[in-house]
Design an enzyme around this catalytic site. Structure first.
Site, PDB file in Angstrom:
ATOM      1  N   THR A 172       0.814  -1.221   0.000  1.00  0.00           N
ATOM      2  CA  THR A 172       0.000   0.000   0.000  1.00  0.00           C
ATOM      3  C   THR A 172       0.847   1.270   0.000  1.00  0.00           C
ATOM      4  O   THR A 172       0.596   2.193  -0.780  1.00  0.00           O
ATOM      5  CB  THR A 172      -0.937  -0.001   1.217  1.00  0.00           C
ATOM      6  OG1 THR A 172      -1.830  -1.111   1.103  1.00  0.00           O
ATOM      7  CG2 THR A 172      -1.747   1.280   1.286  1.00  0.00           C
ATOM      8  N   ASP A 402      -9.459  -3.156   0.897  1.00  0.00           N
ATOM      9  CA  ASP A 402      -8.264  -3.910   1.282  1.00  0.00           C
ATOM     10  C   ASP A 402      -8.516  -4.719   2.551  1.00  0.00           C
ATOM     11  O   ASP A 402      -8.138  -5.890   2.643  1.00  0.00           O
ATOM     12  CB  ASP A 402      -7.093  -2.947   1.489  1.00  0.00           C
ATOM     13  CG  ASP A 402      -5.792  -3.664   1.814  1.00  0.00           C
ATOM     14  OD1 ASP A 402      -5.254  -4.326   0.910  1.00  0.00           O
ATOM     15  OD2 ASP A 402      -5.321  -3.556   2.965  1.00  0.00           O
TER      16      ASP A 402
END
Length: 644
Positions: A172, A402
């Site tokens: 990320t 996510d």
């Protein structure tokens, strides 16, 4: 018997020819007339000039002129008239017809010329990142989407169908930094979410900054707000936009995750906001940006929206028929919430909140994305984004996808459900921007920071040759081998992000060859179960002589100063994770292939399947809005987007 034709043209008949039987004479007048007409057409007739021939004018016996003679004389007279007319025509040239009035020339209407205005910019640019969104989600969930979200972007905008991360590892932090800096971890310095820091001997977090304090809640010492972009070593598209407009542009980042807001917003951002759950349910920031929240943000936080949403239930929003493309509900491949027995609908959020961090549970549900849109719309209005001629930038990252992906996996009902609900939130966001900024006055792009692997336990059951990567035995074997060969020492300082960090100061102190030690580890690891290859730092410094694309990706994600000495690449589909849920980080397509959609101001609809990379986004936006590229940019504008 055929009539004889004189060389001068007139037809002459002999007396013998006239003595034909009476039957023939009945037809002779017609025959002679027809013959004369044919001959006069095929041969020019030269008529006699002057009085007719005496012999021909003599009458027969009895003073009468017979029928044949009359016919002959008629023909000759006709020919004479034609001859006189021809003479007159030669003497008097024909009058010319009056010239026709020329028609006015119709000039083709000139095509509109697109005048290039290099000072032209949209009022608002919106960068959208969907955390852990694989490209194939657009295909798989297409029929369940409405017309105003993903379909609006795809059908009315420009699609990059073969868009990839050109580096690894795919996490990320590096993903968000790469999108907005137009380069890769090798140059912007964010090599992971966390990584081993050689100078301190500790693990560091990509956005952590102990020099700043928390803003937005009473406890300023709460470490959740001790965040800034100080570890990022490159400028962003927003940084360059602000400098290009004399700092007049507003740049704001918003996300559930701190790194999803901070890294995209950049060094010069007016603000970055992220969600703090627990017992607060508020968006916070740090003193890097401000000492207190603006009035509009304070007002939003006082609305207590976290608690309001906590009282709702996450129920199934799609029919079982629509969900048939996913695995069945409540499988062993999904991880239930803490305190819950099964990963199945419905989810009583209030009941589950106590065992899942209070309002932190909202992050792992579609409500997390709703909160982001709520706050983003408040920011657009509160900051008057896109309300003047100075371009503003709003960076939005949807992180809840996510959280759900990690917990439930790629093929779970919950994963499809959260994307369909995100589609609805995108429509709400776009509709509001149409109204507040103007339908043709904003520009956006949508992409992802990485993809995700299929849950290996599910893939195994389906017959795919994958498994789980457990590096523990390899780490122990490497330590034992180095101790046996070089002596008992702490040769390996750390193993993280699939990388061995060697004790470089000790190696140098002992006068040992670091490259040789790297190759020793490489040879051991290459034969280990689940390992595809081991790549040394020397391999990445000297160059990829084999032209291996996986090695190229590792090279672009590797820092010679901060990264490890030997990188382990597991086989495709192998992950280091629990047997339920999934993760990411590999250099393979399931992690690197993500959407890239451009839409809005000066973007024509279209699609390209030419390979594009995440580092190409920032320079493409810079070209579209006529703004400088970030200072470490290694990408290029996507040419197909500009071919109009």
């Amino acid at each position: 018997m055929a009539p004889r034709i004189d060389q001068n043209g007139p037809i002459r008949l002999t007396l013998m020819e006239m003595k034909l039987n009476s039957h023939l004479f009945r037809f002779l007048p017609f025959f002679l007339l027809l013959t004369a007409l044919i001959e006069s057409e095929s041969h020019p007739v030269v008529a006699q000039i002057g009085p007719p021939d005496e012999q021909l004018q003599e009458p027969n016996k009895g003073g009468k002129v017979d029928e044949q003679t009359q016919m002959r004389n008629a023909i000759e007279e006709k020919n004479a008239i034609k001859a006189r007319q021809e003479e007159e025509r030669k003497k008097t040239p024909p009058q010319k017809k009056p010239a026709a009035t020329p028609k006015p020339t119709i000039q083709p209407t000139p095509k509109e010329i697109n005048v290039l205005d290099l000072g032209e910019r949209p009022k608002l640019v919106v960068g959208i990142t969907v955390d852990q969104m694989r490209m194939d989600y657009l295909y798989r969930f297409w029929d369940a989407f409405g017309d105003g979200g993903f379909k609006r972007l795809v059908q009315g905008g420009f699609v990059c169908g073969d868009h990839h991360f050109g580096y690894a590892p795919t996490y990320t932090g590096p993903g968000h930094a790469s999108i907005y800096t137009g380069t890769t971890p090798r140059y912007h310095g964010i090599i992971g979410n966390d990584w081993y820091d050689r100078s301190s001997g500790e693990s560091v977090y990509c956005a952590a900054d102990p020099e700043v304090q928390t803003t937005g809640i009473d406890d300023t010492q709460n470490p959740s707000g001790h965040m800034s972009p100080h570890r990022m070593e490159a400028t962003t598209i927003g940084d360059e936009l602000k400098m290009a407009t004399g700092m007049q542009s507003k740049v704001i980042g918003i996300s559930i995750k701190d790194r999803g807001a901070i890294l995209p917003a950049g060094h010069l951002a007016d603000a970055a906001y992220w969600f703090y759950g627990k017992d607060e349910g508020k968006f916070i920031t740090s003193t890097r940006y401000m000492s207190e929240l603006p009035r509009w943000a304070e007002k939003w936080n006082k609305g207590n929206w976290g608690n309001r949403y906590l009282k709702t239930t996450w129920a199934m929003g799609l029919s079982e028929d629509a969900l048939s493309i996913q695995t069945a509900d409540n499988t062993p491949y999904e991880r239930p919430f803490n305190g819950d027995q099964n990963a199945t609908y419905p989810y009583d959020l209030k009941k589950l909140s106590e065992a899942n961090g209070g309002m932190d549970i909202l992050k792992s549900t579609p409500i997390g994305n709703t909160l982001v849109v709520d706050f983003a719309l408040a920011a657009i209005q509160g900051e008057s984004l896109g309300q003047d001629d100075i371009t503003d930038l709003l960076a939005i990252s949807f992180s809840s996808t996510d959280y759900v992906g990690h917990q439930f996996g790629v093929h779970a009902w919950e994963t499809m459900d959260i994307y369909v609900r995100l589609d609805q939130q995108l429509e709400r966001l776009f509709t509001a921007m149409d109204e507040q900024v103007g339908r043709d006055q904003w520009l956006c792009w949508l992409t992802a920071d990485h993809g995700a692997a299929t849950v290996p336990s599910f893939a195994q059951e389906a017959g795919i040759p994958v498994d789980y990567w457990k590096p523990g035995n390899l780490i122990d074997d490497v330590r034992a081998d180095l101790n046996a060969h070089y002596g008992e020492e702490n040769w390996v300082l750390n193993y993280s992000n699939d990388q061995f960090f060697l004790n470089r100061p000790l190696i140098e102190e002992r006068g040992l060859n670091r490259w040789e030690m790297q190759r020793r580890i490489q040879r051991m690891a290459s034969g280990f179960p689940g390992v595809l290859m081991a790549v040394t730092g020397e391999d990445l410094i000297t160059g990829n002589t084999a032209g291996d694309e996986v090695i190229d990706r590792l090279h672009m994600g590797w820092s010679p100063v901060s990264s490890g000495d030997v990188m382990i690449v597991t086989k495709p589909g192998w992950i280091q994770y629990s047997r339920s849920g999934t993760t990411h980080g590999s250099p393979f397509a399931y992690d690197t292939h993500v959407p890239l959609l451009f839409y809005g101001w000066h973007v024509d609809s279209g699609i390209t399947y030419e390979r594009t990379y995440i580092r190409d986004i920032a320079p493409t936006i810079a070209a579209l809005i006529h703004s400088p590229m970030p200072n470490a940019c290694t990408g290029r504008p996507i040419p197909e987007l500009f071919e109009r």
